[in-house]
Design a protein around this motif. Sequence first.
Motif, PDB file in Angstrom:
ATOM      1  N   UNK A 143      41.781  53.664 119.025  1.00  0.00           N
ATOM      2  CA  UNK A 143      40.345  53.764 118.733  1.00  0.00           C
ATOM      3  C   UNK A 143      39.935  52.756 117.671  1.00  0.00           C
ATOM      4  N   UNK A 144      40.799  52.554 116.651  1.00  0.00           N
ATOM      5  CA  UNK A 144      40.493  51.583 115.601  1.00  0.00           C
ATOM      6  C   UNK A 144      40.372  50.181 116.176  1.00  0.00           C
ATOM      7  N   UNK A 145      41.309  49.787 117.015  1.00  0.00           N
ATOM      8  CA  UNK A 145      41.299  48.443 117.587  1.00  0.00           C
ATOM      9  C   UNK A 145      40.109  48.263 118.543  1.00  0.00           C
ATOM     10  N   UNK A 146      39.813  49.300 119.326  1.00  0.00           N
ATOM     11  CA  UNK A 146      38.694  49.201 120.272  1.00  0.00           C
ATOM     12  C   UNK A 146      37.365  49.059 119.522  1.00  0.00           C
ATOM     13  N   UNK A 147      37.216  49.801 118.401  1.00  0.00           N
ATOM     14  CA  UNK A 147      35.971  49.691 117.637  1.00  0.00           C
ATOM     15  C   UNK A 147      35.828  48.307 117.014  1.00  0.00           C
ATOM     16  N   UNK A 148      36.949  47.717 116.549  1.00  0.00           N
ATOM     17  CA  UNK A 148      36.878  46.378 115.966  1.00  0.00           C
ATOM     18  C   UNK A 148      36.486  45.351 117.020  1.00  0.00           C
ATOM     19  N   UNK A 149      37.106  45.441 118.194  1.00  0.00           N
ATOM     20  CA  UNK A 149      36.780  44.493 119.265  1.00  0.00           C
ATOM     21  C   UNK A 149      35.327  44.659 119.685  1.00  0.00           C
ATOM     22  N   UNK A 209      33.617  36.697 121.511  1.00  0.00           N
ATOM     23  CA  UNK A 209      34.489  37.264 122.535  1.00  0.00           C
ATOM     24  C   UNK A 209      35.910  37.447 121.986  1.00  0.00           C
ATOM     25  N   UNK A 210      36.324  38.707 121.904  1.00  0.00           N
ATOM     26  CA  UNK A 210      37.696  39.053 121.501  1.00  0.00           C
ATOM     27  C   UNK A 210      38.225  40.053 122.520  1.00  0.00           C
ATOM     28  N   UNK A 211      39.364  39.774 123.112  1.00  0.00           N
ATOM     29  CA  UNK A 211      39.951  40.641 124.132  1.00  0.00           C
ATOM     30  C   UNK A 211      41.077  41.473 123.529  1.00  0.00           C
ATOM     31  N   UNK A 212      41.186  42.712 124.022  1.00  0.00           N
ATOM     32  CA  UNK A 212      42.238  43.625 123.575  1.00  0.00           C
ATOM     33  C   UNK A 212      43.209  43.848 124.722  1.00  0.00           C
TER      34      UNK A 212
END
Length: 438
Positions: free
Chosen positions: A299-305, A314-317
């Motif tokens: 969730x932390x990484x998705x919110x940052x992206x 544009x930043x891809x996870x």
Amino acid sequence: MPTMHRLIPRSLFSRVTLIIVVGLAIAQLLTFAAIRYERSMALRELMMSGIERDIASSIAILDRLPAAERASWLGRLERRNYRFMLDGSVTAPAPATPLAQEFAAAIVNALHPFEVVKVAQVAEPTEGLRIQVKLADGSPVIVDARRVGMPVSNWVMWLLAIQLVVLAVCAWFAVRLVTRPLARLAAAADELGPDLKARTLGEEGPTEVAHAARAFNAMQRRIAGYMAERVEILAAISHDLQTPITRMRLRTELMDNEKDQLKFRQDLDAMNALVREGVTYARTLHGATEPPLRIDADALLESMVADYEDSGQAVQLEGRIDAPIVTRPNALRRILVNLIDNALKFGSDVRVRVHAEADRLVVAVLDNGPGIPPDELEAVLKPFYRVESSRNRSTGGTGLGLAIAHQLAMAMGAELSLHNRSEGGLEARVTLFKPGAA
């Protein structure tokens, strides 16, 4: 040689214990060998001083007995180390060893005046003698003299074994008493990270141990004081610089020349960013007070992206963790923001790749920029260092972004490393060791 190194224990505790126990075992073996040697010398002395007289006395008794009664006396005269026979002859070779020759000479001298027909050495028992003697009436008597060992009692072996075990246990406790303070000191030194909040060592125990603990605690306090003083100085400088920067910004707005005004404004923004980032870096050195928390890393990484996408970047996870982890979320966010911002400055294709293993979590930020020369991959983690050929102040950097990320990673027990990608670009890899699992 490498095999020998693998067999040697690595810890000081194991090595010292092994040396003491092996030394004690060698000492016990030498003691046992000395006992055996002493027994052997005692037996030799006994053989050379008494047995020949006993044999001579027995021959004299047989000589005085009537021929018909001699056979009945053989069992009475027999001993552990010699016996008699009234028939047969000696056919074995003469004594060959020095001990057998000395033994034979002593018996022959003791048997005088009886005639010794032949003396031979038999193979069994070792260094045994067979002597043919002629009695006064001409009757032959065969004497079998043999060396009887003096074995060490079983209780002696058990006593030596118990003694070795007791000494080994005592050595274990003694070595543990010596090495345990070193282990505590090493653990405290490992805990002394950038936050300078390692536990205080107990200042008790032997004089040397207490002195080392006091010195270590004093060192911690001095370092913490130096770091706190540096942060205070930087904070004061930052505060004092804000006023002249603000005045210069106001004066810039009053300039008529728009070209010069733009240049002055850019320089003031750079100065303001440099002061702000310098204080931030100093605070990361001073320590992270944020407590570790169990968080949903996905969730932390998705919110940052999502935040970057909302701002038009544009930043891809790639990848998922699918399990909560225990970490310092604000510090982790600041690290990843610095790395992603750095990647966006020099590349157009930025990706955040996540890979979870049994004992670690790896979060990598990848870009397709120019990369960093291999000999400067470690240097760029130092404060105010910039790669002039590709990453310089014209891009808006202060040379502190990677340094701040590096210090925060160290403070939270993680590891930050930079790697050039084979297809071009840079990979900034954050490794969090032993993440907590749900």
